[in-house]
Design a protein around this motif. Structure first.
Motif, PDB file in Angstrom:
ATOM      1  N   ARG A  71       0.877  -1.174   0.000  1.00 19.50           N
ATOM      2  CA  ARG A  71       0.000   0.000   0.000  1.00 19.50           C
ATOM      3  C   ARG A  71       0.914   1.224   0.000  1.00 19.50           C
ATOM      4  NH1 ARG A  71      -5.399   0.029   3.300  1.00 19.50           N
ATOM      5  NH2 ARG A  71      -5.724  -1.540   1.715  1.00 19.50           N
ATOM      6  N   PHE A  72       1.222   1.744  -1.195  1.00 19.56           N
ATOM      7  CA  PHE A  72       2.201   2.812  -1.354  1.00 19.56           C
ATOM      8  C   PHE A  72       1.570   4.181  -1.125  1.00 19.56           C
ATOM      9  CE2 PHE A  72       4.039  -0.787  -3.419  1.00 19.56           C
ATOM     10  CZ  PHE A  72       5.362  -0.713  -3.020  1.00 19.56           C
ATOM     11  N   GLU A  73       2.151   4.917  -0.179  1.00 17.42           N
ATOM     12  CA  GLU A  73       1.651   6.231   0.194  1.00 17.42           C
ATOM     13  C   GLU A  73       2.771   7.258   0.049  1.00 17.42           C
ATOM     14  OE1 GLU A  73      -1.381   5.600   3.738  1.00 17.42           O
ATOM     15  OE2 GLU A  73       0.473   4.480   4.065  1.00 17.42           O
ATOM     16  N   SER A  90      -4.521  10.572   0.243  1.00 17.24           N
ATOM     17  CA  SER A  90      -5.833  10.282   0.801  1.00 17.24           C
ATOM     18  C   SER A  90      -5.854   8.845   1.292  1.00 17.24           C
ATOM     19  CB  SER A  90      -6.905  10.451  -0.278  1.00 17.24           C
ATOM     20  OG  SER A  90      -6.870  11.745  -0.806  1.00 17.24           O
ATOM     21  N   PRO A  91      -6.826   8.501   2.131  1.00 11.73           N
ATOM     22  CA  PRO A  91      -6.913   7.116   2.592  1.00 11.73           C
ATOM     23  C   PRO A  91      -6.977   6.134   1.415  1.00 11.73           C
ATOM     24  CG  PRO A  91      -8.401   8.496   3.838  1.00 11.73           C
ATOM     25  CD  PRO A  91      -7.858   9.337   2.720  1.00 11.73           C
ATOM     26  N   MET A  92      -6.221   5.057   1.525  1.00 14.46           N
ATOM     27  CA  MET A  92      -6.177   4.036   0.480  1.00 14.46           C
ATOM     28  C   MET A  92      -7.363   3.092   0.637  1.00 14.46           C
ATOM     29  SD  MET A  92      -3.450   4.519  -1.313  1.00 14.46           S
ATOM     30  CE  MET A  92      -2.175   5.739  -1.170  1.00 14.46           C
ATOM     31  N   LEU A  93      -8.054   2.848  -0.461  1.00 10.99           N
ATOM     32  CA  LEU A  93      -9.214   1.966  -0.426  1.00 10.99           C
ATOM     33  C   LEU A  93      -8.847   0.526  -0.719  1.00 10.99           C
ATOM     34  CD1 LEU A  93     -11.738   4.308  -2.288  1.00 10.99           C
ATOM     35  CD2 LEU A  93     -11.320   4.099   0.176  1.00 10.99           C
ATOM     36  N   HIS A  94      -7.614   0.267  -1.201  1.00  7.67           N
ATOM     37  CA  HIS A  94      -7.171  -1.074  -1.569  1.00  7.67           C
ATOM     38  C   HIS A  94      -5.658  -1.040  -1.739  1.00  7.67           C
ATOM     39  CE1 HIS A  94      -6.429   0.415  -5.609  1.00  7.67           C
ATOM     40  NE2 HIS A  94      -7.529   1.105  -5.436  1.00  7.67           N
ATOM     41  N   TYR A 117       1.025  13.986  -7.704  1.00  8.48           N
ATOM     42  CA  TYR A 117       1.437  12.591  -7.851  1.00  8.48           C
ATOM     43  C   TYR A 117       0.339  11.794  -8.547  1.00  8.48           C
ATOM     44  CZ  TYR A 117      -1.606  12.003  -3.814  1.00  8.48           C
ATOM     45  OH  TYR A 117      -2.685  12.003  -2.976  1.00  8.48           O
ATOM     46  N   ARG A 118       0.729  10.650  -9.092  1.00 10.22           N
ATOM     47  CA  ARG A 118      -0.236   9.740  -9.733  1.00 10.22           C
ATOM     48  C   ARG A 118      -0.560   8.622  -8.759  1.00 10.22           C
ATOM     49  NH1 ARG A 118       0.769   7.239 -14.791  1.00 10.22           N
ATOM     50  NH2 ARG A 118       2.224   6.039 -13.595  1.00 10.22           N
ATOM     51  N   SER A 119      -1.827   8.213  -8.724  1.00  9.51           N
ATOM     52  CA  SER A 119      -2.232   7.150  -7.812  1.00  9.51           C
ATOM     53  C   SER A 119      -3.469   6.439  -8.329  1.00  9.51           C
ATOM     54  CB  SER A 119      -2.530   7.730  -6.426  1.00  9.51           C
ATOM     55  OG  SER A 119      -2.945   6.717  -5.536  1.00  9.51           O
ATOM     56  N   ASN A 120      -3.605   5.193  -7.911  1.00 11.79           N
ATOM     57  CA  ASN A 120      -4.820   4.429  -8.192  1.00 11.79           C
ATOM     58  C   ASN A 120      -5.508   4.077  -6.873  1.00 11.79           C
ATOM     59  OD1 ASN A 120      -3.113   2.458  -7.214  1.00 11.79           O
ATOM     60  ND2 ASN A 120      -3.654   0.935  -8.747  1.00 11.79           N
ATOM     61  N   LEU A 129      -4.432  11.737 -11.380  1.00 13.03           N
ATOM     62  CA  LEU A 129      -3.497  12.732 -10.901  1.00 13.03           C
ATOM     63  C   LEU A 129      -4.101  13.406  -9.666  1.00 13.03           C
ATOM     64  CD1 LEU A 129      -0.757  13.822 -11.885  1.00 13.03           C
ATOM     65  CD2 LEU A 129      -2.005  15.622 -13.069  1.00 13.03           C
ATOM     66  N   PHE A 130      -3.290  13.515  -8.597  1.00  9.36           N
ATOM     67  CA  PHE A 130      -3.743  14.107  -7.357  1.00  9.36           C
ATOM     68  C   PHE A 130      -2.766  15.194  -6.928  1.00  9.36           C
ATOM     69  CE2 PHE A 130      -5.575   9.920  -7.411  1.00  9.36           C
ATOM     70  CZ  PHE A 130      -6.851  10.099  -6.916  1.00  9.36           C
ATOM     71  N   SER A 131      -3.263  16.128  -6.133  1.00 10.36           N
ATOM     72  CA  SER A 131      -2.432  17.178  -5.555  1.00 10.36           C
ATOM     73  C   SER A 131      -2.638  17.163  -4.046  1.00 10.36           C
ATOM     74  CB  SER A 131      -2.850  18.538  -6.111  1.00 10.36           C
ATOM     75  OG  SER A 131      -2.156  19.578  -5.465  1.00 10.36           O
ATOM     76  N   SER A 132      -1.552  17.354  -3.325  1.00 13.54           N
ATOM     77  CA  SER A 132      -1.630  17.391  -1.867  1.00 13.54           C
ATOM     78  C   SER A 132      -0.870  18.592  -1.349  1.00 13.54           C
ATOM     79  CB  SER A 132      -1.051  16.107  -1.280  1.00 13.54           C
ATOM     80  OG  SER A 132      -1.193  16.096   0.111  1.00 13.54           O
TER      81      SER A 132
END
Length: 135
Positions: A71-73, A90-94, A117-120, A129-132
């Protein structure tokens, strides 16, 4: 270690044992651990694009499955390790999470207030694509 990032007065590097560390450029203090101890089977992403120093030189940013294997954060921690790491994703759903590839770095916005960053982490089959905001 052979991979390092220099910005401001410190160097961020990954040891051969997979620990992310920071040390002052002038050698005035010993190195400090950036990532916390990893759970069994976990790792700090070893690609240079998986860890960076913020534009103002105050934060180490890194991708790891530090809290749960696979679970890569995205984490941020003061470059001198003066405070604990903060999770920026954000919280990881899987299982899955932040996607890092050699040609796709974490993108630090010039304002020095956000990282992109990119995330699934919301949908397993969809990378977005997400921004934090940086702490």
């Amino acid at each position: 270690s052979s991979t390092q990032v220099v910005r401001g007065t410190r160097v961020l590097y990954l040891t051969i044992f997979g620990a992310l560390r920071s040390v002052p450029l002038d050698g005035s203090a010993p190195s400090v651990a950036i990532n916390t101890p990893l759970v069994v089977g976990s790792e700090v992403v070893s690609l240079l694009s998986g860890w960076q120093i913020s534009l103002d030189g105050t934060l180490a940013l890194y991708v790891a499955d530090e809290r749960q294997d696979e679970r890569f954060e995205l984490f941020a921690r003061p470059i001198d390790a003066s405070a604990p790491a903060v999770v920026l994703t954000s919280p990881m759903l899987h299982p899955g999470g932040v996607q890092i590839e050699p040609s796709q770095d974490l993108l630090l916005l010039q304002s020095a207030t956000h990282v992109v960053y990119r995330s699934n982490h919301e949908e397993p089959a969809v990378t977005e694509l997400f921004s934090s905001e940086l702490p």
